[in-house]
Structure formats: C-alpha cells, structure tokens
Design a protein around this motif. Structure first.
Motif, short mmCIF file in Angstrom:
data_model
loop_
_atom_site.label_atom_id
_atom_site.label_comp_id
_atom_site.label_asym_id
_atom_site.label_seq_id
_atom_site.Cartn_x
_atom_site.Cartn_y
_atom_site.Cartn_z
N GLY A 163 0.76 -1.36 -0.21
CA GLY A 163 -0.17 -0.03 0.23
C GLY A 163 0.73 1.20 0.02
O GLY A 163 2.17 1.13 -0.02
N VAL A 164 0.28 2.49 0.09
CA VAL A 164 0.75 3.79 0.05
C VAL A 164 0.44 4.55 1.21
O VAL A 164 -0.86 4.62 1.40
CB VAL A 164 0.27 4.57 -1.22
N VAL A 165 1.48 4.99 1.88
CA VAL A 165 1.32 5.75 3.14
C VAL A 165 1.40 7.21 2.70
O VAL A 165 2.46 7.74 2.05
CB VAL A 165 2.21 5.38 4.19
N ARG A 166 0.47 7.98 3.17
CA ARG A 166 0.53 9.51 2.96
C ARG A 166 0.76 10.18 4.12
O ARG A 166 0.11 9.96 5.17
CB ARG A 166 -0.56 10.16 2.24
N LEU A 167 2.03 11.05 4.43
CA LEU A 167 2.45 11.64 5.42
C LEU A 167 2.49 13.19 5.23
O LEU A 167 2.76 13.68 4.28
CB LEU A 167 3.83 11.20 5.98
N ARG A 168 2.09 13.91 6.48
CA ARG A 168 1.74 15.58 6.10
C ARG A 168 2.82 15.75 7.16
O ARG A 168 3.02 15.76 8.58
CB ARG A 168 0.61 15.95 6.78
N VAL A 169 3.81 16.36 6.81
CA VAL A 169 5.17 16.94 7.29
C VAL A 169 5.25 18.24 7.41
O VAL A 169 4.99 19.05 6.33
CB VAL A 169 6.34 16.30 6.75
N GLN A 170 5.43 18.91 8.69
CA GLN A 170 5.91 20.29 8.64
C GLN A 170 7.28 20.38 8.73
O GLN A 170 8.17 19.91 9.71
CB GLN A 170 5.09 20.81 10.07
N VAL A 171 7.99 20.96 7.80
CA VAL A 171 9.36 21.30 7.58
C VAL A 171 9.78 22.71 8.40
O VAL A 171 9.25 23.71 7.80
CB VAL A 171 9.91 21.10 6.17
N SER A 178 9.96 18.86 11.71
CA SER A 178 9.38 19.41 13.09
C SER A 178 8.08 18.42 13.45
O SER A 178 7.96 18.19 14.83
CB SER A 178 9.22 20.68 13.31
N GLN A 179 7.19 18.06 12.59
CA GLN A 179 5.89 17.35 13.07
C GLN A 179 5.86 16.45 11.70
O GLN A 179 6.13 16.60 10.56
CB GLN A 179 4.71 18.17 13.08
N VAL A 180 5.36 15.13 12.06
CA VAL A 180 5.19 14.10 11.07
C VAL A 180 3.56 13.45 11.36
O VAL A 180 3.37 12.78 12.62
CB VAL A 180 5.98 13.03 10.94
N LEU A 181 2.70 13.77 10.63
CA LEU A 181 1.25 13.17 10.95
C LEU A 181 0.95 12.29 9.86
O LEU A 181 1.39 12.41 8.70
CB LEU A 181 0.36 14.27 11.06
N LEU A 182 -0.05 11.29 10.11
CA LEU A 182 -0.52 10.45 9.03
C LEU A 182 -1.71 11.20 8.46
O LEU A 182 -2.68 11.33 8.96
CB LEU A 182 -1.13 9.07 9.85
N ASP A 183 -1.70 11.36 7.18
CA ASP A 183 -2.58 11.86 6.45
C ASP A 183 -3.76 10.82 5.67
O ASP A 183 -4.93 11.06 5.83
CB ASP A 183 -1.96 12.76 5.16
N ARG A 184 -3.08 9.72 5.28
CA ARG A 184 -3.90 8.62 4.81
C ARG A 184 -2.95 7.26 4.91
O ARG A 184 -2.11 7.17 4.90
CB ARG A 184 -4.15 8.59 3.25
N THR A 185 -3.88 6.52 5.74
CA THR A 185 -3.28 4.98 5.93
C THR A 185 -3.03 4.11 4.80
O THR A 185 -3.73 4.42 3.84
CB THR A 185 -4.07 4.50 7.04
N SER A 186 -2.16 3.15 4.60
CA SER A 186 -2.03 2.24 3.69
C SER A 186 -2.96 1.12 3.96
O SER A 186 -2.95 0.14 3.02
CB SER A 186 -0.61 1.76 3.61
N GLY A 187 -3.51 0.92 5.17
CA GLY A 187 -4.26 -0.22 5.36
C GLY A 187 -3.81 -1.37 6.36
O GLY A 187 -4.28 -2.11 6.74
N SER A 188 -2.39 -0.98 6.52
CA SER A 188 -1.63 -1.65 7.63
C SER A 188 -0.77 -1.02 8.54
O SER A 188 -0.22 0.20 8.31
CB SER A 188 -0.16 -2.43 6.61
N VAL A 189 -1.01 -1.17 9.92
CA VAL A 189 -0.42 -0.50 10.96
C VAL A 189 1.12 -0.56 11.04
O VAL A 189 1.93 0.45 11.16
CB VAL A 189 -0.97 -1.01 12.51
#
Length: 229
Positions: A163-171, A178-189
C-alpha cells in the motif's frame, strides 16, 4: 145424618156414632201426611233452578258477488299537445366558439431606477508598500538530500501487505521535519509506522522559501510499499 168431607176428597158419612181412638189416630196421621207432602212439594219447587233462557239462533246470510259489469269501451286517446315553436328574439347571442371580450387590466408603471454609478478606480498602492512574493514549498526529492527508503517490516512481508502511506510533514526553516502526521493510511499499521519512523529520524528537506528567506511550511510525503519492486 151428618156428612163429613175428608181430606182425601171422598165423602165420609158420620152416622152419629162415636169414633174410636184408632180412627181418630188414623185421621190425624193422614192429615199430617198430607201437610208434610204439601210442604215438601213447596220446598222442592223453591230449590229447583230456574229454566235456562232460550238459546239465541244466529242467522247467516250469504252475499253473492255481483257479476262484473262489462268493461267500458276504450276511449280515444287525447290529442297530443301542440309542439313548442321556437321564436327568434331580437337579442343577438355570441357564437359558442367566440370567447367574450375580457377587460384588459391596467398597465402597471414600474419606476425605473437610475443606473448605479461606476465604481471608482482603486487607488494606486504607495511606492513604499511591501510587494507579496510567492512561497516555494519544501523539497524532499533532491538527490543531494539522500533520503533513504523505509525498511519493509518482516511481518508485513509474510502477510503480503502492500500500500501507499501519505504523511503530512511540517518542515522547519532549517529543513528538519518538526512534525510528522498520518494523512492517509495504507491499511497496515506496521507499514504506516515504518514510514513515519524513517521520515522522522532520517529524512532531510530543503526548506520552503519566500523570496530569499527560508520559512516553515507543510508538505505531503507519499511512500509506497510494494513486494514487486
């Protein structure tokens, strides 16, 4: 010679001799018997019920119906009434296909509004006002950054998870995440955790630029996990 009439109705001859006691007793008995018989007849006559009244006889007479008289001869039917005649009237009528004239409603006069005045031209900006400059987003694909890929978890390999993981990162202005958040999951933890860990610990970014100045900004980082690669 003296003649004596007895109670029995027959003549008795009294010869002038002397009656004996037996004869006197018999005569008294006969007289008493006669009296007793008369009293009995009277009593029986009083006790006997009176004779019933004579019964009334009912006379019935039969009424014979009179023979029906001969039917009267049919009379002639009355003459038919005279037919109604249509009389023309001098008043003219409208044709059924012609609609009666309708009154035209009075026209409403709507006052016209004057056209709004043209908007004034915007005033020119003063020469000393700061000019807005475009912001360049952070960059994470530059070759010189040498960002490694995520380590594929062994458990995900055995379970054939992809799957594809989408991360929302503040640079930050220095180029660090400085911050890494999960924007969309791949379906696997496990895949999501592996992507967040590698970006947070090992990645570097070219910071966002606003003109010549580095600024903090957010960026979306996609990371694909595929067993066919």
């Amino acid at each position: 010679m003296v003649q004596v009439v007895s109670m029995t109705g027959g003549p008795s001859v009294y010869r002038g001799g002397r009656e004996t006691a037996q004869q006197r007793t018999a005569a008294v008995g006969v007289v008493m018997a006669l009296h007793a018989g008369l009293v009995g007849i009277f009593v029986v006559a009083q006790l006997r019920p009176p004779p019933p009244p004579p019964e009334r006889t009912l006379s019935v007479s039969f009424i014979t119906e009179a023979a029906p008289s001969a039917a009267p001869a049919p009379s002639q039917p009355p003459p038919p009434p005279p037919e109604a005649q249509m009389m023309a009237t001098p008043r003219s009528t409208l044709s059924p296909m012609t609609a009666p004239p309708t009154e035209r409603p009075p026209e409403r006069i709507v006052p016209t509004q004057a056209a709004p005045p043209a908007p004034a031209a915007p005033a020119a900006a003063p020469s000393n006002a700061p000019v807005a400059t475009a912001t360049t987003p952070p960059n994470f694909t530059a070759a010189y950054l040498k960002n490694p890929g995520a380590v594929y978890p062994m458990g995900s390999r055995r379970r054939r998870e992809q799957g594809v993981v989408r991360l929302r990162v503040q640079v930050s202005p220095e180029g660090a995440p400085s911050q890494v958040l999960l924007d969309r999951t791949s379906g696997s933890v496990d895949l999501d955790a592996a992507a967040m860990e590698v970006v947070k610990k090992r990645w570097k970014f070219a910071p966002a630029k606003q003109g010549d100045r580095a600024v903090s900004a957010w960026v979306i980082v996609p990371m694909e996990f595929s067993l066919d690669l």
